[in-house]
Design an enzyme around this catalytic site. Structure first.
Site, PDB file in Angstrom:
ATOM      1  CG  ASP A  50      -0.386  -2.153   7.236  1.00  0.00           C
ATOM      2  OD1 ASP A  50      -1.529  -2.452   7.667  1.00  0.00           O
ATOM      3  OD2 ASP A  50      -0.118  -1.049   6.737  1.00  0.00           O
TER       4      ASP A  50
ATOM      5  CG  PHE B 258      -2.013   0.964   1.201  1.00  0.00           C
ATOM      6  CD1 PHE B 258      -3.195   0.685   0.537  1.00  0.00           C
ATOM      7  CD2 PHE B 258      -1.883   2.190   1.831  1.00  0.00           C
ATOM      8  CE1 PHE B 258      -4.233   1.600   0.506  1.00  0.00           C
ATOM      9  CE2 PHE B 258      -2.922   3.115   1.803  1.00  0.00           C
ATOM     10  CZ  PHE B 258      -4.097   2.815   1.129  1.00  0.00           C
TER      11      PHE B 258
ATOM     12  NE  ARG C  76      -9.907  -2.784  -3.211  1.00  0.00           N
ATOM     13  CZ  ARG C  76      -9.354  -2.067  -2.221  1.00  0.00           C
ATOM     14  NH1 ARG C  76      -8.230  -2.470  -1.670  1.00  0.00           N
ATOM     15  NH2 ARG C  76      -9.917  -0.957  -1.816  1.00  0.00           N
TER      16      ARG C  76
ATOM     17  CE1 TYR D 252      -9.631   3.096   6.303  1.00  0.00           C
ATOM     18  CE2 TYR D 252      -8.712   4.232   8.206  1.00  0.00           C
ATOM     19  CZ  TYR D 252      -8.595   3.791   6.906  1.00  0.00           C
ATOM     20  OH  TYR D 252      -7.443   4.039   6.212  1.00  0.00           O
ATOM     21  CE  LYS D 253      -8.102   0.175   4.659  1.00  0.00           C
ATOM     22  NZ  LYS D 253      -6.661   0.042   4.380  1.00  0.00           N
TER      23      LYS D 253
HETATM   24  C1  LIG Z   1      -5.926   1.254   4.245  1.00  0.00           C
HETATM   25  C2  LIG Z   1      -4.469   1.091   4.473  1.00  0.00           C
HETATM   26  C3  LIG Z   1      -3.727   2.107   5.091  1.00  0.00           C
HETATM   27  C4  LIG Z   1      -4.394   3.405   5.445  1.00  0.00           C
HETATM   28  O1  LIG Z   1      -3.597   4.241   6.209  1.00  0.00           O
HETATM   29  P1  LIG Z   1      -4.253   5.556   6.832  1.00  0.00           P
HETATM   30  O2  LIG Z   1      -3.162   6.146   7.605  1.00  0.00           O
HETATM   31  O3  LIG Z   1      -5.435   5.125   7.630  1.00  0.00           O
HETATM   32  O4  LIG Z   1      -4.712   6.418   5.700  1.00  0.00           O
HETATM   33  C5  LIG Z   1      -2.386   1.868   5.338  1.00  0.00           C
HETATM   34  N1  LIG Z   1      -1.806   0.705   4.990  1.00  0.00           N
HETATM   35  C6  LIG Z   1      -2.488  -0.281   4.371  1.00  0.00           C
HETATM   36  C7  LIG Z   1      -1.799  -1.553   4.004  1.00  0.00           C
HETATM   37  C8  LIG Z   1      -3.833  -0.103   4.089  1.00  0.00           C
HETATM   38  O5  LIG Z   1      -4.523  -1.082   3.475  1.00  0.00           O
END
Ligand SMILES: *Cc1c(COP(=O)(O)O)cnc(C)c1O
Length: 416
Positions: free
Chosen positions: A201, A129, A375, A226-227
């Site tokens: 992560d 990401f 997705r 939030y996911k």
């Molecule tokens: C969704 C996601 C993020 C989001 O990071 P924020 O700081 O909440 O914007 C980070 N890393 C991964 C792998 C994600 O899927």
């Protein structure tokens, strides 16, 4: 081949089906994007009203004590801990995933500087990401000590990339594009054999797949609420550090909430013991309080049941798309192997963006990721087998009739 009545029978037998009533989903929508923003628990509305009207409105400043705002990050951490195989007092819910990554990656590099200063490489993958890579880049630049990022292009390149120069192996457990899931145990063991620390992560894993950080021997973990955890838009992230490492170093965002005597208001920093030193400053309490409503739903089931349904949903989706949409050349990029699959499924299509927009116009909400990826996230708390059937029928209809080939479906929104 599966039929609609078979899907209806699966729903009728599904022990998780009653939990769907605890989510406020709009009529006429099949929501396949809970991997990006989870649906709203029914309870969140009353909880938000309580925080705003009573705790803030009436309680005012007293609510830091009387409503438990002061230790909310750690209380929520304790409720989240069982979902990731962490112990009591080991998790904090605070700040964002990006910010927590900065804290733990900094800490991991500090630990390694004390052990083996020559280790200057952070291993990750090119398709991680983006924020994870950007934060690592920014930290390497800030530290000015010659740190470099070594990015692999596929999981099978990792064993060669992890060598004696590596300080930290920083991976996202479930890839946000492909849904590929790493073997956390094996890669953590491999990292440790080479003397590297392992940082995971869990943004696309927490609440989606069973995780056991202790059994895997992991060193650091972060992730979103939030996911799959349904904490609400922008709700705070979580951070976990192995008890063996947590007290070794100070993390650099050492704000007053991490001080061991916060209200002594001392001029010098003295870190709290344990995960509390990963707290930084005052949190948006209205958002933080919402996280609890999502976690309460998880406490009514267990990750093994959720995983079994998630795999059944993703298997069904793959089977149905390949049968119903066979002539349209969709390419599956998610592993078929259960052990390597998270809880979303991605197909490539040259007009993926327009197809997703046409689906959204018909009430089927998935999302699009560059370069051609459609997705679809499956959230066993509220996705039904009939949803999968209906979504694929609509997808098939859109592809058969080239409905996506209209100008309004090709206009790029700022969030895809
Ligand atoms: C969704 C996601 C993020 C989001 O990071 P924020 O700081 O909440 O914007 C980070 N890393 C991964 C792998 C994600 O899927």
């Amino acid at each position: 081949m599966t039929t609609l009545s078979h899907c209806q029978a699966l729903d009728a037998q599904d022990p998780l089906a009653p939990l769907r009533a605890q989510f406020a989903l709009p009529e006429g929508v099949i929501y396949l994007d809970g991997n990006s923003l989870g649906a709203r628990p029914v309870a969140s509305l009353a909880r938000a009203q309580q925080v705003i009207a009573q705790e803030w409105g009436n309680g005012l400043i007293r609510s830091w004590n009387s409503a438990g705002w002061a230790d909310l990050s750690l209380r929520l951490g304790n409720r989240l801990a069982p979902l990731i195989g962490a112990g009591e007092g080991e998790v904090a819910v605070t700040d964002t995933t990006s910010i927590n990554l900065f804290k733990v990656l900094s800490a991991a590099l500090s630990v390694q500087r004390e052990r083996v200063p020559a280790r200057k490489v952070i291993v990750s993958e090119a398709s991680n990401f983006p924020t994870d890579l950007y934060i690592a880049e920014g930290l390497a630049e800030l530290l000015q000590q010659g740190y470099t990022l070594r990015l692999v292009n596929s999981p099978d390149e990792l064993p060669r990339a992890i060598d004696q120069d590596v300080a930290v192996v920083m991976l996202t457990h479930v890839n946000y594009k492909t849904g590929y899931m790493y073997d956390m145990h094996a890669l953590t063991a491999l990292s440790h054999e080479c003397g590297a620390l392992s940082l995971w992560d869990l943004a696309h894993s927490a609440g989606a797949v069973p995780i056991d950080l202790h059994a895997a021997g992991a060193d650091y973990a972060i992730g979103c609420t939030y996911k799959y955890l349904n904490g609400g838009p922008g709700s705070q992230a979580f951070v976990w550090v192995s008890p063996a490492l947590v007290d070794l170093v100070r993390q650099p965002l050492s704000g007053w909430f991490g001080h061991t005597r916060q209200f002594a208001m001392e001029s010098n920093y003295a870190p709290s013991a344990g995960i509390a030193r990963y707290l930084c400053g005052t949190q948006p309490i209205t958002s933080l309080a919402m996280v609890e409503c999502g976690l309460e739903i998880f406490e009514q089931t267990d990750m093994a049941s959720l995983r079994a349904k998630s795999l059944a949903l993703t298997d069904l989706f793959i089977e149905r798309v390949e049968a119903r949409c066979a002539v349209h050349g969709l390419k599956l990029i998610t592993p078929r192997e259960h052990a390597r699959r998270g809880s979303h499924v991605s197909f490539e299509h040259p007009e993926g963006y327009a197809v997703i927009q046409a689906l959204i116009a018909r009430g089927v909400i998935g999302d699009y990721r560059e370069p051609r990826i459609m997705r679809f996230g499956f959230t066993p708390l509220y996705t039904s087998f009939t949803d999968v059937w209906d979504a694929v029928e609509i997808l098939g209809d859109i592809l058969d009739n080239t409905t996506w080939d209209q100008p309004q479906f090709k206009v790029r929104n700022s969030v895809t």
